[in-house]
Scaffold this active site. Structure first.
Site, PDB file in Angstrom:
ATOM      1  N   HIS A   1       7.262   2.114  18.932  1.00  9.52           N
ATOM      2  CA  HIS A   1       6.257   2.431  17.983  1.00  9.52           C
ATOM      3  C   HIS A   1       6.449   3.945  17.586  1.00  9.52           C
ATOM      4  CE1 HIS A   1       1.897   1.848  16.831  1.00  9.52           C
ATOM      5  NE2 HIS A   1       2.468   2.715  16.043  1.00  9.52           N
TER       6      HIS A   1
ATOM      7  N   GLY B   1       0.968  -1.210   0.035  1.00 12.39           N
ATOM      8  CA  GLY B   1       0.068  -0.086   0.103  1.00 12.39           C
ATOM      9  C   GLY B   1       0.833   1.180  -0.092  1.00 12.39           C
ATOM     10  N   ARG B   2       0.373   2.446   0.561  1.00 12.74           N
ATOM     11  CA  ARG B   2       1.086   3.570   0.463  1.00 12.74           C
ATOM     12  C   ARG B   2       2.398   3.616   1.222  1.00 12.74           C
ATOM     13  NH1 ARG B   2      -4.650   5.302   1.668  1.00 12.74           N
ATOM     14  NH2 ARG B   2      -4.191   4.367   3.604  1.00 12.74           N
ATOM     15  N   ILE B   3       2.643   2.892   2.475  1.00 16.40           N
ATOM     16  CA  ILE B   3       3.909   2.821   3.171  1.00 16.40           C
ATOM     17  C   ILE B   3       4.588   1.638   2.772  1.00 16.40           C
ATOM     18  CG2 ILE B   3       4.714   2.341   5.372  1.00 16.40           C
ATOM     19  CD1 ILE B   3       2.257   3.433   6.515  1.00 16.40           C
TER      20      ILE B   3
ATOM     21  N   SER C   1       0.516  -8.943  -1.884  1.00 16.06           N
ATOM     22  CA  SER C   1      -0.544  -8.141  -1.307  1.00 16.06           C
ATOM     23  C   SER C   1      -2.074  -8.419  -1.692  1.00 16.06           C
ATOM     24  CB  SER C   1      -0.189  -6.443  -1.860  1.00 16.06           C
ATOM     25  OG  SER C   1      -0.864  -5.580  -1.199  1.00 16.06           O
ATOM     26  N   ARG C   2      -3.012  -8.050  -0.955  1.00 13.26           N
ATOM     27  CA  ARG C   2      -4.241  -8.407  -1.135  1.00 13.26           C
ATOM     28  C   ARG C   2      -4.766  -8.385  -2.603  1.00 13.26           C
ATOM     29  NH1 ARG C   2      -8.510  -5.501   2.795  1.00 13.26           N
ATOM     30  NH2 ARG C   2      -7.304  -4.037   1.533  1.00 13.26           N
TER      31      ARG C   2
ATOM     32  N   ILE D   1       6.775  -2.859  10.802  1.00 13.59           N
ATOM     33  CA  ILE D   1       6.317  -1.451  11.273  1.00 13.59           C
ATOM     34  C   ILE D   1       4.622  -1.472  11.123  1.00 13.59           C
ATOM     35  CG2 ILE D   1       8.368  -0.408  10.488  1.00 13.59           C
ATOM     36  CD1 ILE D   1       5.398  -0.623   8.138  1.00 13.59           C
ATOM     37  N   ALA D   2       3.877  -2.534  11.018  1.00 10.82           N
ATOM     38  CA  ALA D   2       2.405  -2.541  10.931  1.00 10.82           C
ATOM     39  C   ALA D   2       1.669  -2.455  12.316  1.00 10.82           C
ATOM     40  CB  ALA D   2       2.286  -3.622   9.913  1.00 10.82           C
ATOM     41  N   ARG D   3       1.262  -3.600  12.494  1.00  9.78           N
ATOM     42  CA  ARG D   3       0.747  -3.748  13.839  1.00  9.78           C
ATOM     43  C   ARG D   3       1.501  -5.000  14.318  1.00  9.78           C
ATOM     44  NH1 ARG D   3      -0.139   0.895  14.064  1.00  9.78           N
ATOM     45  NH2 ARG D   3      -1.951   1.978  13.990  1.00  9.78           N
TER      46      ARG D   3
ATOM     47  N   GLY E   1       7.273   5.218  14.496  1.00  8.93           N
ATOM     48  CA  GLY E   1       6.690   5.075  13.234  1.00  8.93           C
ATOM     49  C   GLY E   1       6.471   6.670  12.721  1.00  8.93           C
TER      50      GLY E   1
ATOM     51  N   GLU F   1       1.426  -4.600  22.818  1.00  9.01           N
ATOM     52  CA  GLU F   1       1.838  -3.541  23.259  1.00  9.01           C
ATOM     53  C   GLU F   1       1.115  -2.772  24.282  1.00  9.01           C
ATOM     54  OE1 GLU F   1       2.626  -1.722  19.267  1.00  9.01           O
ATOM     55  OE2 GLU F   1       2.241   0.371  20.044  1.00  9.01           O
TER      56      GLU F   1
END
Ligand SMILES: NC(=O)c1ccc[n+]([C@@H]2O[C@H](COP(=O)([O-])OP(=O)(O)OC[C@H]3O[C@@H](n4cnc5c(N)ncnc54)[C@H](O)[C@@H]3O)[C@@H](O)[C@H]2O)c1
Ligand SMILES: O=C(O)[C@H](O)CO
Length: 319
Positions: A285, A157-159, A179-180, A236-238, A287, A267
């Protein structure tokens, strides 16, 4: 009469000044997440709320407040997996986020983690700080030479694209991705329809998908088993996109060479077993942690509140 909003955390003055001009504003003075009761009261007492990461607006919270006064949750942040959007929409509450404002800073953090993990920078810094460094020699702390290697992006995606571009243009890396949906990219990248096949090919695997039920534990033992023993994982996502117990096992057994993490499954709890390992870089976190980025995020969230509450429009970043 001005509409009344709650801003759930202290924010830079550059965001608060225009907020005060547009609304009657309460700024919650705490840095920890909203409690269940605070969320219920927020839905009852305000026209709009600017929540953020950690404010778990669950189906139960919405169920406890039938007919909320609040009609918009303008999330401060792009990731909104802490908000049950189906329950929000069912309660007549619009949800918006801050896409784009976070992209470059988060991609930069991914690059930091790629380089730190590959070149053993955390371990090296600890060595110097310990006073035990005995001096340079030709075989000291050899890491992965990133230039020219292959990066695999999970979630283009964007990131993901911003990370891929940095890897490709800055480090002459080959780019592959899972990717999806298919992507129309302005740089050369090889799509994979199997995550484990991608994992087996790459030197660095970077996770950049959204959090939520669809991606929970997407990266588990099968992915670590497929990766080369010289490869590194960056997230860097979740946190819960990666099965943390499986990652710890893979790092302990040297099934992979290292990992760089900005986010954690539970977290802000980071397991002692992870903290004990030398071959992992751990960031809190970070980012989007730069003042101008946080201002852009706040102004974007505010634009969504203004469009919806003062303009009667669909917020520009409704999700
Ligand atoms: N560490 C941080 O501080 C930080 C900062 C910003 C964003 N984030 C996280 O990064 C995420 C991505 O942000 P973005 O702006 O790039 O979002 P985005 O929506 O532009 O990109 C997500 C990509 O993931 C793909 N995807 C979704 N589900 C998938 C699945 N099950 N399997 C494979 N691919 C899938 C989508 O097709 C999309 O291309 C956010 O949702 C947020 O959780 C973290
Ligand atoms: O999703 C985001 O924008 C960051 O993780 C902060 O919430």
């Amino acid at each position: 009469m001005l509409k009344k909003i709650l801003i759930a955390r202290p924010l830079p003055e550059a965001v608060l000044a225009p907020a005060y001009a547009a609304f009657e504003v309460d700024v919650r003075p705490h840095t920890h997440p909203l409690s269940g009761d605070e969320m219920r009261n927020a839905l009852r007492d305000y026209d709009g709320v600017m929540p953020t990461l950690g404010d778990v607006f669950s189906a139960e919270v919405f169920a406890d407040v039938p007919n909320p006064r609040c009609s918009i949750l303008a999330n401060f942040g792009v990731g909104f997996n802490h908000i049950d959007t189906d329950a929000a929409h069912g309660a007549g509450v619009v949800v918006s986020n801050t896409p784009g404002a976070v992209t470059d800073a988060t991609a930069d953090t991914a690059m930091t983690l790629i380089l730190m993990s590959a070149r053993r920078a955390g371990e090296g810094e600890r060595l110097v700080r310990s006073g035990a460094w005995a001096g340079w020699h030709p075989t000291q702390m050899l890491g992965l030479h990133v230039t020219g290697k292959t990066v695999g992006i999970v979630g283009m995606g964007r990131i993901g694209q911003a990370i891929a571009r940095r890897c490709h243009l800055g480090f002459e890396m080959q780019v592959a991705y899972f990717s999806r949906s298919p992507k129309d990219l302005d740089f050369k990248a090889t799509p994979y329809d199997s995550l484990t096949a991608l994992a087996a090919e790459v030197d660095v695997l970077v996770v950049a998908v959204p959090g939520g039920a669809a991606t929970h534990h997407l990266i588990g033992a099968d992915v670590f088993a497929a990766m080369k023993p010289t490869a590194h994982l960056v997230n860097i996502a979740r946190g819960d996109v990666v099965e943390e117990a499986a990652l710890i096992a893979a790092l302990q057994e040297d099934d992979i060479a290292g990992a760089g993490l900005d986010v954690y499954e539970f977290e802000p709890q980071v397991p002692q077993a992870l903290r004990d390992l030398e071959n992992v870089v751990l960031l809190p976190h970070l980012g989007t942690a730069a003042l101008e980025v946080r201002v852009d995020m706040g102004l974007m969230a505010l634009d969504n509140l203004v469009a919806h509450l003062n303009g009667g429009q669909t917020p520009p970043n409704a999700v």
